[in-house]
Design an enzyme around this catalytic site. Structure first.
Site, PDB file in Angstrom:
ATOM      1  N   GLU A 111      29.368  34.209  47.517  1.00  0.00           N
ATOM      2  CA  GLU A 111      30.755  33.288  47.047  1.00  0.00           C
ATOM      3  C   GLU A 111      31.423  33.131  48.451  1.00  0.00           C
ATOM      4  OE1 GLU A 111      32.230  36.372  44.659  1.00  0.00           O
ATOM      5  OE2 GLU A 111      33.712  36.463  45.882  1.00  0.00           O
ATOM      6  N   HIS A 133      36.462  34.703  41.321  1.00  0.00           N
ATOM      7  CA  HIS A 133      36.915  35.914  41.552  1.00  0.00           C
ATOM      8  C   HIS A 133      38.289  35.931  41.655  1.00  0.00           C
ATOM      9  CE1 HIS A 133      35.945  39.292  44.689  1.00  0.00           C
ATOM     10  NE2 HIS A 133      36.591  39.559  43.592  1.00  0.00           N
ATOM     11  N   ARG A 179      30.985  42.387  41.739  1.00  0.00           N
ATOM     12  CA  ARG A 179      30.810  41.877  42.865  1.00  0.00           C
ATOM     13  C   ARG A 179      29.397  41.169  43.002  1.00  0.00           C
ATOM     14  NH1 ARG A 179      34.936  42.848  44.604  1.00  0.00           N
ATOM     15  NH2 ARG A 179      36.046  43.806  46.418  1.00  0.00           N
TER      16      ARG A 179
HETATM   17  C1  8YV Z   1      40.402  41.042  45.097  1.00  0.00           C
HETATM   18  C2  8YV Z   1      38.551  42.316  44.083  1.00  0.00           C
HETATM   19  O1  8YV Z   1      41.457  40.151  44.831  1.00  0.00           O
HETATM   20  O2  8YV Z   1      40.161  44.470  44.713  1.00  0.00           O
HETATM   21  C3  8YV Z   1      39.024  43.991  44.491  1.00  0.00           C
HETATM   22  O3  8YV Z   1      37.957  44.587  45.127  1.00  0.00           O
HETATM   23  O4  8YV Z   1      37.708  42.225  43.905  1.00  0.00           O
HETATM   24  C4  8YV Z   1      39.794  41.508  43.905  1.00  0.00           C
HETATM   25  O5  8YV Z   1      40.765  42.246  42.955  1.00  0.00           O
HETATM   26  C5  8YV Z   1      39.380  40.624  46.116  1.00  0.00           C
HETATM   27  O6  8YV Z   1      38.818  41.337  46.724  1.00  0.00           O
HETATM   28  C6  8YV Z   1      40.270  39.743  47.375  1.00  0.00           C
HETATM   29  O7  8YV Z   1      41.084  40.762  47.827  1.00  0.00           O
END
Ligand code: 8YV
Length: 328
Positions: free
Chosen positions: A269, A287, A240
């Site tokens: 972001e 991402h 993150r």
């Molecule tokens: C997602 C992610 O695509 O699942 C997660 O925590 O970071 C990614 O796989 C993103 O959060 C948007 O849904």
């Protein structure tokens, strides 16, 4: 029986909307408009469920303004967009989308590690810019991945997937740091050795971050931690934004205090720290670690299963705050 009313906050597969429409009165956002918090609150009025993608913040302000809301189903394994304590206090269930993205995300973590260590993005830009006039013995020399020491911070399911790829596929020496140590069987499976964070940073050739975001993990890697790393080391963040101090990282990259970084996530972001955009030795992706079509479908399906499971059958699949279920 009247149907529950569900909001889908971002554009998603038409099949996802169709599945929801079989059970609910649905308002979707297929034009993918950027709703302000006020607009989100307005859209949530009279709705019992919301399908979120991980970027919509559900906190006290939203919850207090939306008394009919009962469930927020995140299409993401991470859920730092949810204030779970506030949700529990308001009797609102949160669900996430674990497991279905583990292997895809581990693949991407490894791809980013390889692209970073072997300077793939930097050399491609060089070629595209017409700068390749002749071959040189030291052109884009990077660092080896096979046989190197891989340090993983955050040894959940995705961290374990990366460890297995490194140990079994590339003969890497895997070390890890985590809030709690894995049991012996899991460690053996991953061929991974538990070490303290400082030892990991000092000894790893490649450091991969897969730790969930929380106030406690904010800036897990800042100037002090970067200073512990080898000048030849690489750093990969697929966890993150906010886990790394991006300004400190950009400076360390510019000064050659570490060799390179691969980043899929950023503080604030989709904004990216401007200094990261001007240093060459960093691979930047928007991402996309879980972005394969089958996995994104599986994530969307799990969010839908949770909405149906909870609002229709009373049994969500992956609840984050089961206290809400016990209190019903
Ligand atoms: C997602 C992610 O695509 O699942 C997660 O925590 O970071 C990614 O796989 C993103 O959060 C948007 O849904």
């Amino acid at each position: 029986m009247t149907q529950a009313r569900v909001l889908v906050s971002r554009a998603i597969f038409p099949e996802t909307i169709a599945r929801l429409q079989a059970h609910f009165d649905v308002e979707a956002n297929q034009s993918d408009e950027d709703w302000s918090r006020e607009q989100l609150i307005a859209k949530l009025q009279g709705r019992q469920g919301v399908f979120t993608t991980g970027s919509e913040r559900i906190d006290e302000t939203v919850l207090a303004a939306c008394p009919e809301l009962k469930i927020c189903a995140n299409m993401a394994v991470g859920y730092n967009n949810f204030d779970l304590d506030a949700m529990t206090a308001h009797g609102v269930l949160g669900t996430n989308a674990p497991d279905v993205l583990t292997e895809t995300t581990a693949d991407f973590g490894f791809a980013l590690l390889m692209a970073t260590a072997r300077r793939i993005a930097e050399s491609e830009h060089f070629l595209r810019a017409g700068q390749w006039k002749k071959w040189r013995f030291d052109m884009f020399s990077g660092s080896d991945v096979h046989g190197a020491t891989l340090g993983i911070i955050g040894m959940g399911r995705i961290g374990q997937g990366i460890a297995k790829r490194g140990a079994h596929g590339f003969g890497m020496n895997v070390i890890y740091h985590n809030r709690s140590r894995l049991d012996a069987a899991l460690e053996a499976d991953c061929k991974a050795r538990y070490v303290g964070k400082e030892e990991l940073l000092r000894t790893a050739d490649h450091v991969v971050l897969v730790v969930p975001y929380s106030p406690a993990s904010h800036h897990t890697i800042g100037a002090a931690e970067l200073a512990l790393m080898k000048p030849s080391a690489t750093l990969v963040n697929i966890a993150r934004g906010g886990i790394v101090d991006d300004a400190a990282l950009a400076l360390a990259l510019r000064e050659g205090r570490i060799a390179a970084a691969g980043l899929d996530v950023f503080e604030g972001e989709p904004k990216v720290h401007p200094d990261l955009l001007t240093v060459p030795n960093v691979v930047l992706t928007p991402h996309i670690a879980s972005a394969t079509v089958p996995t994104r479908r599986a994530m969307a399906d799990l969010a839908v299963d949770n909405l149906i499971g909870f609002l229709v059958d009373g049994k969500p699949l992956t609840p984050l705050n089961p206290a809400v279920l016990a209190a019903r």
